[in-house]
Motif scaffolding. Structure first.
Motif, mmCIF file in Angstrom:
data_model
loop_
_atom_site.group_PDB
_atom_site.id
_atom_site.type_symbol
_atom_site.label_atom_id
_atom_site.label_comp_id
_atom_site.label_asym_id
_atom_site.label_seq_id
_atom_site.Cartn_x
_atom_site.Cartn_y
_atom_site.Cartn_z
ATOM 1 N N LYS A 119 1.868 -30.150 28.869
ATOM 2 C CA LYS A 119 1.283 -30.363 27.543
ATOM 3 C C LYS A 119 -0.190 -29.979 27.510
ATOM 4 O O LYS A 119 -0.726 -29.590 26.473
ATOM 5 N N ARG A 120 -0.866 -30.108 28.680
ATOM 6 C CA ARG A 120 -2.293 -29.803 28.744
ATOM 7 C C ARG A 120 -2.569 -28.335 29.063
ATOM 8 O O ARG A 120 -3.703 -27.957 29.297
ATOM 9 N N GLY A 121 -1.499 -27.544 29.106
ATOM 10 C CA GLY A 121 -1.705 -26.103 29.235
ATOM 11 C C GLY A 121 -1.456 -25.510 30.597
ATOM 12 O O GLY A 121 -1.862 -24.365 30.857
ATOM 13 N N ALA A 122 -0.788 -26.214 31.496
ATOM 14 C CA ALA A 122 -0.498 -25.654 32.812
ATOM 15 C C ALA A 122 0.363 -24.403 32.667
ATOM 16 O O ALA A 122 1.323 -24.381 31.899
ATOM 17 N N VAL A 123 0.026 -23.355 33.419
ATOM 18 C CA VAL A 123 0.769 -22.094 33.328
ATOM 19 C C VAL A 123 1.661 -21.886 34.549
ATOM 20 O O VAL A 123 2.474 -20.968 34.581
ATOM 21 N N ALA A 124 1.505 -22.725 35.572
ATOM 22 C CA ALA A 124 2.318 -22.606 36.768
ATOM 23 C C ALA A 124 2.380 -23.959 37.467
ATOM 24 O O ALA A 124 1.530 -24.817 37.249
ATOM 25 N N VAL A 125 3.377 -24.117 38.297
ATOM 26 C CA VAL A 125 3.552 -25.356 39.053
ATOM 27 C C VAL A 125 3.706 -25.017 40.533
ATOM 28 O O VAL A 125 4.491 -24.144 40.897
ATOM 29 N N VAL A 126 2.912 -25.709 41.340
ATOM 30 C CA VAL A 126 3.087 -25.650 42.793
ATOM 31 C C VAL A 126 3.624 -27.014 43.192
ATOM 32 O O VAL A 126 2.951 -28.025 43.004
ATOM 33 N N ALA A 127 4.819 -27.062 43.730
ATOM 34 C CA ALA A 127 5.481 -28.331 44.016
ATOM 35 C C ALA A 127 6.060 -28.328 45.424
ATOM 36 O O ALA A 127 6.220 -27.276 46.047
ATOM 37 N N SER A 128 6.389 -29.512 45.893
ATOM 38 C CA SER A 128 6.980 -29.637 47.226
ATOM 39 C C SER A 128 8.466 -29.980 47.149
ATOM 40 O O SER A 128 9.083 -30.270 48.165
#
Length: 488
Positions: free
Chosen positions: A14-23
């Motif tokens: 919602k705050r504008g993240a364009v990518a996710v780095v996750a584990s």
């Protein structure tokens, strides 16, 4: 409080993240509007690289001097900063006391070594403001947690290694290995330099890290084979004078930093200057311009007839060095206030007491950030250093008389730090030195889950003024000062 960052992915989207780095696997079509997902084994491990890339690797465009070791990092950092500024270079600093973005503009330092994102953010701001050099304290925890992983260090400085932070590292070997990570970065003989205190028995280990072809500049007090060492020095209550031998000539330095332990810090700064080819006159001028470092052997002067020093010494070695330095100033008595932090290395508590009572004529044990522990339990651990328990100590006081220790020195305790400081100041007589150790520049006391303002320097000033009022009223405070009302 600890939580799982995966729980906040929708908020990030919602705050504008364009990518996710996750584990772990994330259904980005249902959960997120962004299209990029990268799965890694440990997000904390890749965070420094992501932060450096986001801020465009600012440290690559500045000279970065990293300083590691148990004691002396902050003072050495201030001296090196002064030297670089004397060379005409705009210099930033990340240290225990504060983060200096440029010039006198500083931010409060919640951690000696900032987190990986903040490190890169601060360095980017420095670069934007025209900073040409950065002096950075590299702590064992900061190095172990990867906070320095993407910092492009040019110089690695080792001050000394003694017991500390075993609550975090577990063993002294792991503690040493963490600090050595700074030196593993020294791989380019053309650009990198190692600066090492060869009086310390761990010096060969640090020199061996990284590329063996990288030039090493050594400094020492005792080892006259060091590149930088003192030919002679004079200590007094008001200044330190030292004649320093270097490969490029002899330097005569007059410093406002007091005590023998500060000569090591001066030598470390000189060695950095030699390593980078600084003009000798700039080395001297830069060091001499640093009259004091907050909370590091800081004199508190209210025109009293005895000395009062506030110092950050919170490890056995630092306390020992501090008290040895004070003894060399030849005071009539040394009166020391010291405590040990709660929820930290319990093993050093009795050691600190043994050092304080051996090297001080009067010792007052007190509270220092007890956190979730009972302050009386911490004091009980500390009393073990002289073979006593809290029960035995209290028994001695049943008849209002606390006998001298076997060495003739006196020991008292009070779990309220403000009272302990006032007791020490009240005891002070002409020619004495009151040493309030452990907190230094810190301006807080943590008890339970509360963090309240507390500044040893301010407490000392108020105590001096209060005791002066008592003296003017004809009250002798030299006898049983630990009886001062707690409300004062």
């Amino acid at each position: 409080m600890k939580t799982d960052g995966h729980l906040y992915l929708s908020e990030a989207d919602k705050r504008g993240a364009v990518a996710v780095v996750a584990s772990k696997e994330v259904d980005i079509e249902e959960t997120l509007g962004c299209k990029a997902l990268v799965i890694v084994e440990d997000t904390n491990t890749v965070l420094p690289a992501l932060a450096a890339a986001f801020y465009k690797f600012p440290s690559k465009n500045m000279a970065v001097i990293g300083i590691t070791g148990t004691n002396g990092k902050t003072t050495t950092a201030n001296l090196v900063k002064g030297m670089y500024e004397a060379m005409g270079l705009r210099t930033g600093m990340l240290s225990t006391v504060a983060y200096y973005i440029h010039g006198d503009h500083k931010l409060e330092a919640p951690n000696t070594t900032p987190g990986a994102i903040l490190v890169q953010n601060l360095m980017a701001k420095m670069l934007h403001n025209g900073t040409e050099a950065v002096v950075m304290e590299a702590t064992s925890q900061g190095l172990a947690l990867g906070r320095c992983d993407e910092v492009d260090f040019d110089i690695a400085v080792f001050t000394n290694l003694t017991r500390d932070h075993l609550d975090f590292h577990g063993t002294e070997e792991e503690y040493r290995n963490a600090k050595a990570k700074l030196f593993t970065r020294m791989v380019d003989p053309e650009r990198h330099r190692k600066v090492v205190n060869i009086d310390d028995p761990n010096a060969p280990f640090f020199i061996a890290q990284g590329n063996q072809e990288v030039p090493v500049v050594t400094f020492a007090m005792e080892n006259k084979n060091a590149d930088v060492h003192p030919l002679k020095f004079e200590l007094s209550l008001f200044e330190t004078q030292v004649l320093v031998n270097t490969p490029h000539g002899i330097l005569e330095i007059s410093s406002g930093l007091l005590g023998k332990h500060n000569i090591y810090n001066i030598l470390a700064a000189v060695a950095v200057g030699i390593a980078v080819g600084a003009p000798l006159e700039d080395i001297v001028r830069g060091i001499e311009e640093i009259d004091a470092v907050p909370g590091r052997c800081e004199l508190i002067d209210e025109e009293q007839a005895f000395g009062v020093i506030v110092d950050y010494a919170h490890t056995p070695d630092a306390l020992s060095r501090l008290l040895d330095s004070v003894r060399e100033l030849r005071p009539k008595r040394i009166i020391t206030v010291i405590g040990c932090s709660g929820e930290r290395d319990r093993g050093k508590r009795p050691i600190m007491t043994k050092i304080a009572t051996d090297k001080s004529d009067v010792t007052i044990l007190t509270s220092d950030n007890p956190r979730g522990e009972d302050p009386l339990d911490i004091l009980d651990d500390m009393l073990a250093g002289i073979g006593w328990s809290m029960q035995e100590y209290l028994k001695h006081g049943e008849n209002d008389y606390y006998p001298p220790l076997p060495n003739g020195h006196r020991l008292f305790l009070h779990d309220i730090r403000r009272v302990a400081v006032r007791c020490a100041v009240a005891m002070g007589e002409e020619g004495d030195m009151v040493v309030v150790a452990g907190k230094g520049h810190e301006t807080y006391q943590i008890e339970g889950d509360k963090k309240e303002f507390f500044d040893d320097r301010e407490e000392c000033r108020e105590a001096l003024q209060y005791v002066d009022e008592l003296h003017q009223a004809g009250i002798d405070t030299s006898e049983f000062p630990w009886r001062l009302p707690e409300s004062h």
